[in-house]
Design a protein around this motif. Structure first.
Motif, PDB file in Angstrom:
ATOM      1  N   ASN A 394       0.827  -1.211   0.000  1.00 39.99           N
ATOM      2  CA  ASN A 394       0.000   0.000   0.000  1.00 39.99           C
ATOM      3  C   ASN A 394       0.861   1.260   0.000  1.00 39.99           C
ATOM      4  N   LEU A 395       1.923   1.241   0.795  1.00 37.58           N
ATOM      5  CA  LEU A 395       2.791   2.418   0.849  1.00 37.58           C
ATOM      6  C   LEU A 395       3.478   2.649  -0.496  1.00 37.58           C
ATOM      7  N   ARG A 401       1.390   6.303  -7.277  1.00 34.04           N
ATOM      8  CA  ARG A 401       0.270   7.051  -7.827  1.00 34.04           C
ATOM      9  C   ARG A 401       0.495   8.561  -7.753  1.00 34.04           C
ATOM     10  N   HIS A 402       1.230   9.014  -6.757  1.00 34.31           N
ATOM     11  CA  HIS A 402       1.378  10.456  -6.570  1.00 34.31           C
ATOM     12  C   HIS A 402       2.712  10.997  -7.079  1.00 34.31           C
ATOM     13  N   ALA A 403       3.680  10.126  -7.315  1.00 35.31           N
ATOM     14  CA  ALA A 403       4.983  10.603  -7.782  1.00 35.31           C
ATOM     15  C   ALA A 403       4.997  10.679  -9.306  1.00 35.31           C
ATOM     16  N   PRO A 404       5.847  11.486  -9.870  1.00 37.09           N
ATOM     17  CA  PRO A 404       5.971  11.528 -11.342  1.00 37.09           C
ATOM     18  C   PRO A 404       6.401  10.170 -11.889  1.00 37.09           C
ATOM     19  N   THR A 405       5.940   9.866 -13.098  1.00 37.05           N
ATOM     20  CA  THR A 405       6.217   8.541 -13.683  1.00 37.05           C
ATOM     21  C   THR A 405       7.692   8.346 -13.996  1.00 37.05           C
ATOM     22  N   THR A 406       8.424   9.416 -14.166  1.00 47.65           N
ATOM     23  CA  THR A 406       9.843   9.286 -14.517  1.00 47.65           C
ATOM     24  C   THR A 406      10.739   9.141 -13.295  1.00 47.65           C
ATOM     25  N   LEU A 423      11.905   2.499   4.996  1.00 47.53           N
ATOM     26  CA  LEU A 423      11.661   3.833   4.462  1.00 47.53           C
ATOM     27  C   LEU A 423      11.144   3.728   3.035  1.00 47.53           C
ATOM     28  N   ILE A 424      10.071   4.457   2.725  1.00 50.23           N
ATOM     29  CA  ILE A 424       9.515   4.559   1.373  1.00 50.23           C
ATOM     30  C   ILE A 424       9.512   6.046   1.031  1.00 50.23           C
ATOM     31  N   GLY A 458      -9.746  10.035   1.723  1.00 51.44           N
ATOM     32  CA  GLY A 458      -8.400   9.735   1.272  1.00 51.44           C
ATOM     33  C   GLY A 458      -7.616   9.020   2.350  1.00 51.44           C
ATOM     34  N   GLY A 459      -6.456   8.541   1.947  1.00 52.46           N
ATOM     35  CA  GLY A 459      -5.566   7.915   2.916  1.00 52.46           C
ATOM     36  C   GLY A 459      -5.953   6.534   3.350  1.00 52.46           C
ATOM     37  N   LEU A 460      -6.713   5.773   2.511  1.00 54.38           N
ATOM     38  CA  LEU A 460      -7.095   4.411   2.907  1.00 54.38           C
ATOM     39  C   LEU A 460      -5.874   3.510   2.976  1.00 54.38           C
ATOM     40  N   GLY A 461      -4.974   3.599   2.004  1.00 52.20           N
ATOM     41  CA  GLY A 461      -3.772   2.772   2.026  1.00 52.20           C
ATOM     42  C   GLY A 461      -2.892   3.097   3.214  1.00 52.20           C
ATOM     43  N   LEU A 462      -2.749   4.376   3.517  1.00 56.03           N
ATOM     44  CA  LEU A 462      -1.970   4.776   4.691  1.00 56.03           C
ATOM     45  C   LEU A 462      -2.645   4.313   5.976  1.00 56.03           C
TER      46      LEU A 462
END
Length: 496
Positions: A394-395, A401-406, A423-424, A458-462
């Motif tokens: 999940n993390l 999903r929120h970081a740039p694809t590159t 750490l993630i 929001g924040g279901l995975g977290l």
């Protein structure tokens, strides 16, 4: 000291004091009645004394001592003193002034006698009657009185014989003989009565208040068991008094707990309604889009294979979004319904992290998730392998999903004493302020749910990762990120 005694002891002492005061009042009233009875009896027995003296010793009526028969008067005085040393005999004129005293004239200090009491006595008024004390004590005395027989040619009464029956000599002797005994007897009776009252009262009150005492103990014990350690200490300090104070304190604490529980239930009901509304919002958008894509395919409006494939891919994406959301809600509900890990096993946490990262390296090109840092060595962990893997996944998914694809997601694992830190890190826009604040303070992400500005929750995975960490005795904390994105630390205690 009285405030620290039990309710039974205080009630017994209060009743004993009331009984003692009542006994003292009864004693005073009894003494007054006894004195009145004694005076009435003495005055009634000596009612005709003055008349008898006037009738049998006529020389007593001679007011002038030089003209009176001294021998007869002295004989009368000796006889009266022998018969009753406590009396005092006075000769009064018609106006009540003392003309002669059969005894030492220097002892007479009050020359005027109130004739009102004398006339009432002669008229047969109710006894006891008290008159003036010529000795000047100011205390009314019981007496016997008689009028001298009138003489020829007298216009006014010739005078009166006034006999004080309870003179100072009698009072002094009676006080010496009986006062000490009376006080000794009253003291012994009061002490014995108080002791008996204390014993019987304590026994009776103990039996009567025993159910109250038991109820107070039960409420005190319940209060101590249900409060936290600090609150229990305060409760114990407040309930060290008697039973009534203990019940009052326990009732106040119970009221506070009921009010707090009611407030929590209202908050939970409100949060539940918000969750349902947010879930409905989150479900509505992908379901509406999915329904539109399916309608387009069902109507065979898409004839081109590429267009049909594009619509099918969009429908599958929306379907996957619904699946992921429903699965996360189900997992979070299952995790929140328990306070312990049901499936425990021992495994290598470092290997689990490596396997989780390698799952994302399946396609050609740069890996979306990389494992950084020196190997920490074997990290033995005891817990639910699937839950830990789910939290880690999940993390990583949230970061992707929120970081740039590159930009790849960086994962690292290290040992910190008896704890493992995973750490993630990404270089995305970072966590919303409310999510960051709750994670930093260790607050739940689901109570109440976090609302997104665009609607929904929001924040279901977290929230799932946070709950998994808590079930295993760990935590999920945000850390400052040098890349400006999100950096989360999943801390888990290692097996001994």
């Amino acid at each position: 000291m009285i405030g620290g005694r039990s309710f039974t002891t205080r009630l017994t002492l209060a009743l004993s004091l009331l009984l003692l005061a009542y006994g003292a009042l009864v004693g005073l009233l009894g003494r007054h009645v006894a004195v009145e009875y004694e005076h009435e009896s003495l005055q009634r027995l000596s009612h005709g004394l003055a008349k008898h003296i006037v009738e049998h010793w006529p020389e007593i009526a001679v007011a002038d001592p030089d003209q009176a028969d001294r021998a007869a008067r002295e004989s009368l005085l000796s006889m009266l003193m022998v018969v009753n040393p406590g009396i005092q005999v006075y000769v009064l004129d018609a106006d009540g002034r003392v003309q002669a005293y059969i005894g030492d004239p220097g002892m007479v200090r009050e020359k005027q006698v109130d004739l009102g009491a004398v006339r009432s006595f002669l008229a047969g008024a109710a006894l006891p009657l008290r008159g003036t004390d010529p000795m000047g004590t100011g205390i009314p005395r019981i007496f016997s009185a008689a009028m001298f027989p009138p003489r020829a040619g007298d216009v006014r009464p010739p005078g009166y014989l006034y006999v004080v029956l309870d003179g100072q000599a009698r009072v002094h002797v009676a006080g010496q003989l009986s006062l000490r005994r009376v006080w000794q007897g009253a003291g012994l009776v009061a002490a014995a009565g108080l002791l008996v009252t204390l014993l019987l009262g304590f026994f009776a009150m103990h039996r009567l208040t025993l159910p109250l005492h038991r109820l107070a103990n039960r409420m005190r014990d319940y209060s101590v068991r249900t409060l936290q350690a600090t609150a229990a200490g305060r409760s114990q300090s407040r309930t060290n008094g008697d039973e009534v104070s203990a019940i009052g304190s326990a009732f106040d604490e119970m009221t506070q707990r009921i009010e707090a529980q009611t407030a929590r239930e209202q908050q939970q009901a409100s949060a539940h309604r918000e969750v349902m509304a947010s879930v409905a919002h989150d479900m509505r958008t992908p379901l509406t889009a999915l329904h539109g894509h399916l309608e387009a395919m069902a109507g065979q409006a898409l004839v081109e294979p590429e267009q049909r494939d594009r619509v099918l891919a969009a429908a599958l994406a929306q379907s996957d979004k619904v699946r992921r959301l429903s699965q996360q809600l189900f997992e979070l509900a299952a995790l929140q319904s328990t306070d312990q890990v049901l499936h425990r096993e021992r495994f290598r946490l470092d290997e689990l992290v490596t396997d989780a990262v390698q799952k994302y390296d399946l396609a050609d090109g740069p890996a979306p998730v990389t494992l950084r840092g020196a190997p920490p060595g074997p990290l033995e962990f005891e817990g639910d392998l699937q839950l830990i893997e789910r939290a880690l996944t999940n993390l990583i998914d949230n970061a992707m999903r929120h970081a740039p694809t590159t930009s790849p997601i960086h994962v690292s694992v290290s040992r910190d004493g008896a704890q493992a830190n995973i750490l993630i890190e990404d270089n995305g826009p970072g966590l919303p302020d409310e999510l960051f604040s709750r994670l930093e303070q260790g607050k739940s992400l689901r109570d109440p749910p976090v609302k997104r500005t665009s609607g929904g929750i929001g924040g279901l995975g977290l929230a799932i990762a946070q709950r998994v960490a808590a079930l295993h005795g760990g935590s999920l904390q945000p850390l400052p990120s040098p890349l400006g994105g999100t950096r989360l630390c999943l801390a888990l205690p290692l097996a001994e």
